[in-house]
Scaffold this motif. Structure first.
Motif, PDB file in Angstrom:
ATOM      1  N   ILE A  14     -15.199  -3.855 145.933  1.00 32.32           N
ATOM      2  CA  ILE A  14     -14.886  -2.846 144.925  1.00 32.32           C
ATOM      3  C   ILE A  14     -14.045  -1.745 145.560  1.00 32.32           C
ATOM      4  O   ILE A  14     -14.418  -1.177 146.580  1.00 32.32           O
ATOM      5  N   LEU A  15     -12.912  -1.449 144.928  1.00 26.65           N
ATOM      6  CA  LEU A  15     -12.017  -0.405 145.422  1.00 26.65           C
ATOM      7  C   LEU A  15     -12.182   0.904 144.669  1.00 26.65           C
ATOM      8  O   LEU A  15     -12.158   1.971 145.269  1.00 26.65           O
ATOM      9  N   ASN A  16     -12.310   0.822 143.342  1.00 28.03           N
ATOM     10  CA  ASN A  16     -12.276   2.035 142.541  1.00 28.03           C
ATOM     11  C   ASN A  16     -13.148   1.902 141.303  1.00 28.03           C
ATOM     12  O   ASN A  16     -12.975   0.973 140.521  1.00 28.03           O
ATOM     13  N   LEU A  17     -14.061   2.849 141.139  1.00 30.11           N
ATOM     14  CA  LEU A  17     -14.915   2.905 139.945  1.00 30.11           C
ATOM     15  C   LEU A  17     -14.572   4.100 139.059  1.00 30.11           C
ATOM     16  O   LEU A  17     -15.192   4.294 138.026  1.00 30.11           O
ATOM     17  N   GLN A  25     -20.714   4.842 135.656  1.00 33.75           N
ATOM     18  CA  GLN A  25     -20.741   5.060 137.100  1.00 33.75           C
ATOM     19  C   GLN A  25     -22.165   5.328 137.573  1.00 33.75           C
ATOM     20  O   GLN A  25     -22.588   4.794 138.603  1.00 33.75           O
ATOM     21  N   THR A  34     -21.406   0.337 144.465  1.00 33.11           N
ATOM     22  CA  THR A  34     -20.575   1.466 144.872  1.00 33.11           C
ATOM     23  C   THR A  34     -19.246   0.946 145.404  1.00 33.11           C
ATOM     24  O   THR A  34     -19.089  -0.256 145.650  1.00 33.11           O
ATOM     25  N   GLU A  35     -18.300   1.854 145.587  1.00 37.00           N
ATOM     26  CA  GLU A  35     -17.018   1.476 146.165  1.00 37.00           C
ATOM     27  C   GLU A  35     -17.237   0.987 147.587  1.00 37.00           C
ATOM     28  O   GLU A  35     -18.033   1.544 148.325  1.00 37.00           O
ATOM     29  N   ILE A  70     -12.889  -1.704 136.510  1.00 40.19           N
ATOM     30  CA  ILE A  70     -13.245  -1.710 137.934  1.00 40.19           C
ATOM     31  C   ILE A  70     -12.163  -2.436 138.729  1.00 40.19           C
ATOM     32  O   ILE A  70     -11.868  -3.601 138.463  1.00 40.19           O
TER      33      ILE A  70
END
Length: 75
Positions: A14-17, A25, A34-35, A70
């Motif tokens: 995961i890079l960006n939430l 979130q 989580t990121e 996501i």
């Protein structure tokens, strides 16, 4: 790329939430998503149903609209 572009069984980080809502979130954080966390895309249920993911050793369902927000990178 976005989470829903993964194929069944593929793993990604995961890079960006930040594109998801604060409520989503918080829900993901409570589940340990989580990121920087690695996820495995298990499947997408038919007729626009949720996506099934394996994160931190547990399977979770996530609405497709939320999963499209996501950003991930394949590992």
């Amino acid at each position: 790329m976005i989470l829903t572009e993964l194929k069944k069984g593929e793993k990604a980080t995961i890079l960006n939430l930040s594109r998801t809502t604060k409520l989503v979130q918080r829900r993901l954080l409570d589940l340990g998503v989580t990121e920087g966390e690695e996820v495995c895309y298990k499947c997408a249920l038919p007729f626009g149903g949720p996506c099934m993911l394996e994160v931190c050793g547990q399977c979770i369902g996530l609405r497709r609209n939320e999963a499209k927000e996501i950003q991930v990178v394949r590992t």
